[in-house]
Write a protein that holds these residues in place. Structure first.
Motif: not given
Length: 597
Positions: A377-383, A387-395, A372-374
């Motif tokens: 797909g994949g383990d990163t988002v582009i902000f 690129p930011i890892h989804v765990a960091g984005w979630a935090a 849902a946060l990414a």
């Protein structure tokens, strides 16, 4: 003043997670206690314990003998076919003057038609009905959980007047800061930042903010002093202190105690705030959207006409109006999902729009939070091209790594709201369209949201019942009366003065808005406003219900269901319920069409 209710050192846990502990409070005659706290602090749980609906794990709740208590929950439910009068009468004591008292309460809460069915009422009128039923109990203490949810701004003004002038004491959980400011005689925050789990201050919300700032500053000074002391003790220990003498042993023990105290204060001072930062495209086109004399009608009812305005970079327009007046419809037109009946909506070439919808059920509840946060797909988002890892984005949105595999459906309302904000932030936009973005958000998250919206360089259109947010963010206000009338105001105070100067507001009769009240006053000869809205959307509702029947049928034929008697029985029940809903909707369609003709 005599004490009506006390709670002493109450504690509540769910599984291994302690929601709160050691909370002690008292309520006196005439008190109006506002409860605040971050999402997950246990505010609703606290109210449930006070009402007796839930038992604390430890501690006691005491109610003075003879005290009557009533509760208004966040999302009240009623039998759809029960009338307004039947529901309120059932809640009232069986006395000789019950019918008279019920009539007074219905008038006071704005119901002109006591025969209106609960199933035909909007969310705002269901909340009024819950309040009316609570008043019928003749309470000495009234508990309200998010009482402003589902109410429009005029409804909130009505509720403020009711609570502030009531003869009974009240406790209300709310994130509405103006409601806290105008109604509270005491404010208490449930938060692990405080040694006793709660910080209570007599007075309104402004007074609370002053005292909280003083307390947190003192606690921060305490942390610094403890840190310095611990540093000195650690240096002493490192120099090779021997634990041979009683004095040395005592000093070592004291050093250990100091470190424990420092850890406790540091933990309390640790703040978790959501990091919200919308991305603008940087486009400086003067006219992003131009509306020229636009109008729209739905169900034969004129929502607005002759509406004319321009949205450019830096324009922050708040939209006000009663429930059902067309605020969300206007947003859909600005987004390009609806066309006006007359007039024209012109958009700049390549305009990028980010829309925060009021309906937040658009994400599959079974979808893991990680996906849902990414959404790409994949383990990163582009902000912002990074690129930011989804765990960091979630935090950034206060989600832990352990929550990433949780289904979205298991998140709280506030957590789901943060998911939608996170997804919205990934979309560079010229215009933000925000439809009730504050629902379910706690005050710390609201403050971060406000700060970022104030800095957003693009255009913004904001529909919200949160007056504080409107006041802080908007540089123009559009008020819609739901009957075609529109008017612009420079600030909220100007609009409130205009509303309060109307005869209906002075007399307090019927409802906060006569037009809004048509939702609860069905006509005997033709379709009421609510029925017209119901008829307009009934085909879509039937289509959704039939889709549920099809899904239930497919589930029933699934091999793993057929081979499991328990699952098979559950699937059969689900299919029957889905089919009953389709039949009900078709029957209702026929009723409305017959009444229309």
């Amino acid at each position: 003043m005599s004490v009506l209710l006390t709670c002493d050192a109450i504690e509540k846990s769910f599984g291994s997670r302690t929601v709160f502990s050691g909370i002690s409070l008292s309520l006196h005659d005439g008190d109006r206690l506002g409860i605040i706290g971050p999402n997950g602090a246990g505010k609703s749980t606290f109210l449930s314990i006070l009402s007796g609906e839930m038992k604390p794990d430890d501690g006691t709740v005491s109610l003075r003998k003879g005290v009557r208590m009533a509760t208004v929950v966040q999302d009240p439910k009623f039998e759809a076919d029960a009338t307004v009068r039947e529901i309120v009468t059932a809640a009232a004591p069986d006395t000789d003057d019950r019918d008279t008292e019920v009539s007074k309460i219905l008038s006071r809460t704005g119901f002109n038609d006591p025969s209106a069915k609960a199933g035909t009422l909007s969310g705002g009128w269901r909340k009024r009905l819950a309040i009316a039923a609570a008043l019928a109990v003749r309470p000495d203490v009234l508990l309200l959980d998010e009482p402003t949810n589902h109410l429009d701004v005029e409804g909130i003004l009505w509720l403020e007047k009711l609570v502030a002038g009531a003869p009974f004491a009240s406790i209300f959980v709310t994130h509405d800061r103006y409601f806290l400011e105008n109604c509270s005689t005491r404010v208490a925050e449930i938060n692990r930042a405080y040694p006793d789990g709660v910080f209570s201050v007599p007075g309104n919300y402004s007074r609370f903010l002053e005292k909280r700032a003083e307390f947190l500053h003192a606690q921060s000074k305490e942390q610094q002093a403890l840190a310095n002391l611990v540093t000195r003790e650690i240096e002493w220990l490192r120099r090779g202190a021997k634990a041979r003498t009683r004095k040395s042993k005592a000093r070592i023990d004291d050093a250990m105690d100091l470190q424990a105290q420092l850890a406790d204060v540091t933990d309390r001072n640790r703040k978790g705030t959501t990091s919200i930062d919308f991305t603008a495209t940087g486009r400086m086109t003067k006219r992003l959207v131009t509306c020229e004399e636009i109008s729209k009608s739905l169900g034969g009812r004129k929502l607005f006409e002759g509406l004319k305005f321009v949205l450019g970079p830096g324009t922050k327009m708040g939209v006000l109006g009663s429930n059902g007046c067309g605020k969300s419809t206007l947003l859909r037109m600005l987004a390009g999902e609806l066309d006006p009946d007359t007039g024209e909506v012109r958009r700049a070439d390549g305009l990028r729009v980010a829309w925060f919808e009021q309906n937040r059920d658009t994400i599959d509840p079974e979808l893991p939070l990680r996906q849902a946060l990414a959404p790409e797909g994949g383990d990163t988002v582009i902000f912002r091209d990074r690129p930011i890892h989804v765990a960091g984005w979630a935090a950034r949105f206060l989600f832990t790594a352990q929550q990433l595999d949780l289904p979205v459906g298991r998140l709280s309302g506030g957590e789901r709201a943060r998911v939608h904000i996170a997804r919205l932030m990934l979309k560079p936009a010229d215009i933000l369209l925000l439809d009730e973005p504050t629902n379910d958000l706690d005050i710390p998250t609201l403050e971060v949201l406000e700060s970022n919206l104030g800095d957003f360089p693009g255009a913004l259109v904001l529909v919200t019942h949160d007056r504080f947010l409107l006041d802080r963010i908007s540089n123009m206000l559009l008020a819609m009366d739901g009957a075609g009338g529109v008017q612009f105001y420079a600030e909220l105070a100007q609009w409130e003065q205009d509303v309060l100067s109307k005869p209906s507001a002075k007399t307090g009769k019927a409802s906060a808005s006569a037009k809004d009240n048509r939702e609860a006053t069905p006509s005997k000869k033709k379709l009421s406003y609510m029925e017209a809205r119901e008829l307009e959307g009934i085909e879509e509702a039937i289509a959704k219900a039939e889709a549920l029947v099809e899904n239930a049928h497919q589930e029933l034929e699934s091999p793993h269901v057929v081979s499991d008697p328990a699952l098979l029985m559950k699937a059969v029940t689900a299919m029957e319920e889905a089919q009953e809903e389709v039949d009900r909707l078709y029957a209702r369609w026929g009723e409305l069409e017959a009444k229309k003709s």
